[in-house]
Design an enzyme around this catalytic site. Structure first.
Site, PDB file in Angstrom:
ATOM      1  N   HIS A  73       0.815  -1.219   0.000  1.00 42.94           N
ATOM      2  CA  HIS A  73       0.000   0.000   0.000  1.00 42.94           C
ATOM      3  C   HIS A  73       0.848   1.268   0.000  1.00 42.94           C
ATOM      4  CE1 HIS A  73       0.253  -0.139   4.570  1.00 42.94           C
ATOM      5  NE2 HIS A  73       0.416   1.152   4.353  1.00 42.94           N
ATOM      6  N   ASP A 120      -0.082  -7.639   1.830  1.00 43.15           N
ATOM      7  CA  ASP A 120       0.345  -6.242   1.770  1.00 43.15           C
ATOM      8  C   ASP A 120       1.872  -6.192   1.811  1.00 43.15           C
ATOM      9  OD1 ASP A 120       0.438  -3.502   1.820  1.00 43.15           O
ATOM     10  OD2 ASP A 120      -0.251  -3.300   3.901  1.00 43.15           O
ATOM     11  N   GLY A 219       2.265   6.577   9.240  1.00 44.04           N
ATOM     12  CA  GLY A 219       3.612   7.002   8.901  1.00 44.04           C
ATOM     13  C   GLY A 219       4.635   5.922   9.161  1.00 44.04           C
ATOM     14  N   SER A 221       3.918   2.878   8.249  1.00 39.73           N
ATOM     15  CA  SER A 221       3.586   1.894   7.229  1.00 39.73           C
ATOM     16  C   SER A 221       4.807   1.461   6.422  1.00 39.73           C
ATOM     17  CB  SER A 221       2.545   2.469   6.264  1.00 39.73           C
ATOM     18  OG  SER A 221       1.288   2.517   6.862  1.00 39.73           O
ATOM     19  N   GLY A 222       4.904   0.147   6.184  1.00 40.76           N
ATOM     20  CA  GLY A 222       6.007  -0.395   5.405  1.00 40.76           C
ATOM     21  C   GLY A 222       7.267  -0.624   6.201  1.00 40.76           C
TER      22      GLY A 222
END
Length: 278
Positions: A73, A120, A219, A221-222
């Site tokens: 995402h 994801d 923030g 994320s990943g």
């Protein structure tokens, strides 16, 4: 009311089907801290990178000199930068920056549906390899390095550490990389701690701090959930989604379980053809 979200980078990316299933979804976006975390030391996570346009929007992890592991995402901008060696967001004096394009340099898992849910995971290829031997001039610590994929020689549950630049418990964006010591729990236990409607999947893993307000937030994320063992540092999970408001929820945070995608990662690296070779 606690609201289920995916920590995506653009509101438009939350699919219509996701809104149909979860009409209370309220996407929220921020560019940087970890709830109830603490400041990481320079060189403590040389593998983490910041994904940036004009500002930080996601994180990722270097797994070798050409490849960064992140959440699917996060791969939404046509062009963006991968910044390695960053500790304080306002100090890029010792960083390595690579410009990438969505079309030529990224891979999203084909089964990721664009909303809250499984698969994801994504990869970023950098044409100019990272220098993984560079040291911090002040401390002598590694400035840029790589994190290992799970070796399966050690337990992936138990004590773990989350690194990131996502919203903090004051709802502000800190300047310095944060970390959170947390407990990594498996799918089965995580499922018992989340609402029955949560889109949890066996390819997910979670972090949980015993009902306290401590989690990944927007923030992050990943970014990497890692575990230290006899092999050094292994990336166990990739920050995927959670419940908001981050400053009040006590639910587990949900990650893509890296171990479930080892074959996929290896196959994508093997099959990838750089744009310069096409």
């Amino acid at each position: 009311m606690k609201v289920l979200i995916v920590c995506v980078a653009l509101t438009a990316l939350v699919s219509a089907s996701a809104f149909d299933l979860y009409p209370l979804i309220r996407p929220q976006f921020a560019s940087s801290d970890i709830i109830s975390g603490e400041t990481a030391q320079p060189g403590e996570a040389p593998f983490i990178v910041s994904l940036k346009t004009s500002s930080h929007f996601c994180a990722g992890s270097i797994i070798d000199e050409h490849w960064v592991l992140t959440a699917a995402h996060c791969l939404v901008y046509n062009n963006f930068k991968v910044v390695a060696g960053l500790h304080k967001r306002n100090d890029e004096s010792q960083v390595q920056i690579r410009s990438v394009s969505l079309k030529n340099n990224t891979i999203q898992h084909k089964l990721y549906n664009g909303g809250v849910g499984p698969n994801d995971i994504g990869l970023i290829y950098v044409d100019i390899p990272f220098d993984l031997t560079e040291l911090n001039r002040a401390s002598g610590e590694a400035l840029v390095g790589k994190v290992s994929l799970p070796s399966r020689q050690f337990s992936q549950l138990g004590d773990g550490v989350l690194f990131g630049w996502g919203l903090d418990n004051t709802n502000k964006v800190p300047n310095t990389l944060q970390k959170l010591d947390t407990d990594i729990i498996g799918y089965a236990r995580c499922k018992t701690l989340l609402p029955s409607s949560a889109p949890l999947d066996p390819v997910n893993i979670c972090s949980y701090n015993g009902g306290t307000i401590a989690s990944a937030c927007n923030g992050d994320s990943g970014g990497p959930l890692v575990k230290y063992n006899g092999n050094g540092v292994e990336i166990i999970g990739i920050v995927s989604w959670g419940y908001t408001p981050c400053t009040t929820t006590t639910y587990p945070s949900v990650y893509t379980h890296t171990d479930a995608f080892l074959s996929w990662i290896a196959q994508q690296q093997k099959d990838f053809v750089p744009a310069s070779n096409k």
